[in-house]
Enzyme design. Structure first.
Site, PDB file in Angstrom:
ATOM      1  CE1 TYR A 127      37.666  15.368  12.608  1.00 14.65           C
ATOM      2  CE2 TYR A 127      36.100  14.415  12.467  1.00 14.65           C
ATOM      3  CZ  TYR A 127      37.551  13.937  13.190  1.00 14.65           C
ATOM      4  OH  TYR A 127      36.820  13.984  14.430  1.00 14.65           O
ATOM      5  CE1 TYR A 166      33.205  11.448  13.553  1.00 14.11           C
ATOM      6  CE2 TYR A 166      33.326  12.911  14.251  1.00 14.11           C
ATOM      7  CZ  TYR A 166      33.448  11.905  13.761  1.00 14.11           C
ATOM      8  OH  TYR A 166      34.965  11.228  14.868  1.00 14.11           O
ATOM      9  NE  ARG A 176      33.086   7.842  18.098  1.00 15.62           N
ATOM     10  CZ  ARG A 176      33.956   8.588  18.263  1.00 15.62           C
ATOM     11  NH1 ARG A 176      35.041   8.647  17.464  1.00 15.62           N
ATOM     12  NH2 ARG A 176      34.541   7.834  19.582  1.00 15.62           N
ATOM     13  CG  HIS A 179      35.845  12.867  19.345  1.00 13.65           C
ATOM     14  ND1 HIS A 179      34.493  12.384  18.472  1.00 13.65           N
ATOM     15  CD2 HIS A 179      36.605  12.495  18.498  1.00 13.65           C
ATOM     16  CE1 HIS A 179      34.433  12.144  17.169  1.00 13.65           C
ATOM     17  NE2 HIS A 179      36.001  12.173  17.094  1.00 13.65           N
ATOM     18  CG  HIS A 181      40.983  12.709  17.316  1.00  8.23           C
ATOM     19  ND1 HIS A 181      40.824  10.855  16.432  1.00  8.23           N
ATOM     20  CD2 HIS A 181      39.667  13.210  16.328  1.00  8.23           C
ATOM     21  CE1 HIS A 181      39.232  10.520  16.291  1.00  8.23           C
ATOM     22  NE2 HIS A 181      39.059  12.133  15.816  1.00  8.23           N
TER      23      HIS A 181
HETATM   24 FE   LIG Z   1      36.969  12.125  15.226  1.00 12.01          FE
END
Ligand SMILES: [Fe+2]
Length: 256
Positions: A127, A166, A176, A179, A181
């Site tokens: 991110y 990640y 994870r 995905h 959000h």
């Molecule tokens: Fe996330």
């Protein structure tokens, strides 16, 4: 008791005789069925224990301001913000994808002109955020945020990059699943939904405490997008469809 439609919620006007003024009595949106949203405290999702309420919840009736707004007009969005692949001077790295679908209410009716926002990691699973210290490269051509309004039929569409998986430090060897959000407002504050969209066939899903914090199997399946041949663009991008249902029995589970 007279009533009238106000937005999508029904409001009954009652007279409070002893106070001498009219006050709207609000028939709020339906509450989610047990098990169809993540547990507030889910031991396998460690940080949920820190923020979950420690006492029984108190039922709070919806108020007029929660069921009638806010609304967003075209002036609220940038016309090109649905395309996360054209926010910089170059093309972002990774696999281009189209993510589209409909926003529906609890009765299956489309929700037009409602704000849909997304945020996600880049193709390397990183991110653009100061708290993300995952040892993976940032992409100077990818910010990872977009928004749009649904059209008159409740449809939305984003062009983006398939996000990378990640690691997170919830438990040993925790990863994870890929995905995206989502935040969807719907017609009012009371219908706002914050959730995550997953990809079909992801081998990490059975191991993910966040995905599995929704107890109901059918509700969990509503978090997984479908590969969509119809929206795939030849020689350019694969398509995935993800319909979002606000409140009601078939609601998309909300991220806790
Ligand atoms: Fe996330």
């Amino acid at each position: 008791m007279p009533s009238e439609d106000f937005g999508r919620a029904k409001i009954a006007i009652v007279h409070l005789k002893n106070k001498g003024f009219e006050m709207p009595q609000v028939a709020g949106y339906r509450r989610p069925a047990p098990g169809t949203h993540p547990e507030n405290a889910f031991p396998l999702y460690a940080s949920s224990l820190k923020r979950a309420p420690s006492k029984p919840l108190v039922y709070m009736p919806h108020t007029l301001s929660e069921i009638t707004g806010p609304t967003f007009g075209k002036e609220s969005v940038h016309a090109k913000s649905f395309d996360l692949t054209h926010q910089h001077s170059g093309d972002p790295l990774g696999e281009r994808i189209i993510v589209s679908g409909r926003v529906l209410d609890e009765d299956g009716k489309s929700v037009p002109n409602t704000l849909v926002e997304i945020w996600q990691a880049n193709a390397a699973g990183r991110y653009l955020h100061s708290r993300d210290q995952h040892h993976a490269p940032l992409d100077p051509n990818f910010t990872g945020c977009g928004h749009t309004l649904t059209d008159a039929e409740g449809r939305y569409r984003f062009i983006t990059i398939r996000p990378g998986e990640y690691p997170w430090r919830n438990h040993y060897n925790a990863w994870r699943p890929a995905h995206i959000h989502f935040s969807v407002f719907g017609p009012a504050f009371a219908t706002r939904l914050v959730t995550q969209m997953y990809f079909p066939g992801d081998p990490l899903l059975p191991f993910d405490p966040i995905f599995n914090s929704t107890a109901d199997e059918h509700a969990r399946q509503r978090l997984i997008s479908l590969f969509d041949w119809a929206t795939t663009i030849p020689e350019h991008a694969l398509g995935y469809s993800f319909d979002i249902v606000l409140n009601g029995r078939e609601a998309t589970p909300m991220e806790n």
